[in-house]
Design a protein around this motif. Structure first.
Motif, PDB file in Angstrom:
ATOM      1  N   PHE A  76       0.864  -1.183   0.000  1.00  0.00           N
ATOM      2  CA  PHE A  76       0.000   0.000   0.000  1.00  0.00           C
ATOM      3  C   PHE A  76       0.901   1.233   0.000  1.00  0.00           C
ATOM      4  CE2 PHE A  76      -3.784  -2.153   2.383  1.00  0.00           C
ATOM      5  CZ  PHE A  76      -3.990  -2.960   1.287  1.00  0.00           C
ATOM      6  N   HIS A  77       1.359   1.616  -1.156  1.00  0.00           N
ATOM      7  CA  HIS A  77       2.368   2.664  -1.222  1.00  0.00           C
ATOM      8  C   HIS A  77       1.843   4.023  -0.770  1.00  0.00           C
ATOM      9  CE1 HIS A  77       4.706   0.015  -4.287  1.00  0.00           C
ATOM     10  NE2 HIS A  77       5.041  -0.256  -3.049  1.00  0.00           N
ATOM     11  N   SER A  78       0.531   4.194  -0.769  1.00  0.00           N
ATOM     12  CA  SER A  78      -0.001   5.467  -0.283  1.00  0.00           C
ATOM     13  C   SER A  78       0.312   5.664   1.196  1.00  0.00           C
ATOM     14  CB  SER A  78      -1.515   5.520  -0.497  1.00  0.00           C
ATOM     15  OG  SER A  78      -2.163   4.452   0.179  1.00  0.00           O
ATOM     16  N   LEU A  79       0.473   4.561   1.950  1.00  0.00           N
ATOM     17  CA  LEU A  79       0.804   4.686   3.369  1.00  0.00           C
ATOM     18  C   LEU A  79       2.141   5.394   3.564  1.00  0.00           C
ATOM     19  CD1 LEU A  79      -0.282   1.216   4.823  1.00  0.00           C
ATOM     20  CD2 LEU A  79      -1.476   3.405   5.023  1.00  0.00           C
ATOM     21  N   MET A  80       3.037   5.253   2.591  1.00  0.00           N
ATOM     22  CA  MET A  80       4.343   5.899   2.713  1.00  0.00           C
ATOM     23  C   MET A  80       4.214   7.412   2.807  1.00  0.00           C
ATOM     24  SD  MET A  80       6.650   3.860  -0.065  1.00  0.00           S
ATOM     25  CE  MET A  80       6.735   2.071  -0.119  1.00  0.00           C
ATOM     26  N   SER A  81       3.134   7.959   2.246  1.00  0.00           N
ATOM     27  CA  SER A  81       2.975   9.420   2.234  1.00  0.00           C
ATOM     28  C   SER A  81       2.721   9.980   3.624  1.00  0.00           C
ATOM     29  CB  SER A  81       1.836   9.826   1.297  1.00  0.00           C
ATOM     30  OG  SER A  81       0.573   9.432   1.828  1.00  0.00           O
ATOM     31  N   ILE A  82       2.338   9.121   4.580  1.00  0.00           N
ATOM     32  CA  ILE A  82       2.108   9.622   5.941  1.00  0.00           C
ATOM     33  C   ILE A  82       3.022   8.944   6.953  1.00  0.00           C
ATOM     34  CG2 ILE A  82      -0.199  10.575   5.664  1.00  0.00           C
ATOM     35  CD1 ILE A  82      -1.382   7.958   6.555  1.00  0.00           C
TER      36      ILE A  82
END
Length: 381
Positions: A84-90
């Motif tokens: 879930f690469h979007s998790l890296m944004s936070i």
């Protein structure tokens, strides 16, 4: 109006829309088309919860599942979450500058117990199995995660996201990896635009963790060769299309049996502080109370108006409001979307009918923000 990760996405959009390889619009486009940005519970500087989920496949709530974890298996959870690469944004942004070193952290002053248990800058306390602990700062913790995540994880983070601080940020276009990082980019030159930061406070929020060496549950012991390689480096992961066995390695569990001190925010292996139950206070409020308002900082060149509105958590019982959620006065990260006072402010801003014009602050976010000694930081990658 954006909620939670939507606020980080909005920062990305504001940089994308003026970039030659993005929207290719000039700064006037934003000033003309965007009246206001409503940042509701935005984790602008990341969260500890997301770090824990990517590092060990759990956070406090899931760690407390107890025996159920024996049948789920960390490999399966981590295998999913690290894609879930979007998790890296936070993930946490700003390194030790924002999150503190082993001796002190800017938000230590928001609670009375850090003198007793040490600074919040001890992002992780890791048991070595012999009664001793290794204290880890957020910068070291991020390096550990990048190593644990494997080649693909590191490559994607380096290409798409950053945690660095750039105080000499230029007037030119920032690289895409910085677009959602408010400490490495400027707000657009849109002096007529306003920003409203709206978030809950006075709710126990995960700020750090106590870990112990990983104990494999039944699901991991019965794993396939591809699974075992994630823990032992044994077996062949290539059949699954992944570049190396480290993609899904897990080394530690949250120590739910660690000694508790309920009056000091320490229980079930987590260290808690002020926030909205999901996002720590400085992540919610630093940019709003200082980063974008301090004239000596470069992040708001147009000096657009920034207003901070905090909502203390006052949850209702099911008897009071016949709801299983927090009710009309909740400051919870999700339940704030039903907070009557917040919705009233949102509607006043949207209709331009007597909108808020002054800060409404209940926490110590100003004091904590003032304690941040900003300097350039090159980031984990």
């Amino acid at each position: 109006a954006a909620h939670s990760m939507g606020s980080n996405l909005w920062l990305y959009f504001m940089n994308w829309v003026t970039h030659p390889e993005g929207g290719n619009r000039d700064q006037e486009w934003i000033n003309h088309h965007v009246e206001a940005f409503l940042n509701i519970g935005g984790p602008l500087l990341g969260t500890a919860k997301v770090y824990a989920s990517l590092f060990s496949g759990e956070m406090r709530d899931s760690a407390l599942l107890g025996p159920l974890n024996r049948f789920i298996g960390k490999y399966t959870v981590v295998r999913v979450l690290r894609t879930f690469h979007s998790l890296m944004s936070i993930l946490p942004i700003g390194g030790n500058v924002i999150w503190g070193n082993l001796n002190e952290a800017p938000d230590d002053l928001t609670v009375p117990w850090t003198d007793r248990f040490g600074s919040y800058g001890r992002f992780l306390e890791i048991s070595e199995g012999n009664g001793s602990f290794r204290n880890v700062t957020v910068e070291s913790a991020m390096k550990d995660l990048m190593e644990l995540g494997g080649t693909r994880f590191r490559k994607h983070y380096k290409n798409m996201y950053s945690d660095r601080i750039i105080l000499n940020v230029s007037d030119g276009h920032a690289p895409p990896r910085d677009w959602s990082n408010p400490l490495a980019t400027r707000l657009p030159n849109a002096p007529d635009m306003r920003i409203f930061c709206m978030y809950g406070v006075e709710r126990e929020t995960e700020r750090g963790y106590i870990y112990r060496p990983h104990k494999r549950p039944l699901a991991d012991l019965l794993a396939t060769p591809e699974t075992r390689c994630a823990f032992d480096g044994e077996g062949d992961c290539d059949s699954d299309g992944w570049p190396d066995c480290q993609e899904f390695r897990v080394e530690y569990d949250i120590d739910t049996d660690a000694p508790a001190a309920l009056d000091c925010g320490r229980h079930h292996g987590t260290v808690s502080g002020d926030g909205d139950g999901t996002v720590p206070l400085l992540s919610l409020g630093f940019m709003c109370s200082r980063g974008w308002t301090d004239p000596d900082l470069p992040f708001n060149p147009a000096r657009m108006k920034v207003i901070t509105l905090e909502y203390p958590d006052r949850p209702s019982s099911i008897v009071e409001e016949q709801t299983i959620r927090g009710g009309s006065k909740s400051g919870d990260h999700v339940d704030i979307m039903g907070n009557y006072e917040m919705l009233d402010s949102l509607l006043r801003i949207a209709t331009d009918f007597d909108p808020p014009t002054e800060d409404k602050i209940h926490s110590k976010v100003r004091e904590a923000s003032a304690a941040v000694q900003l300097r350039n930081y090159g980031g984990v990658l």
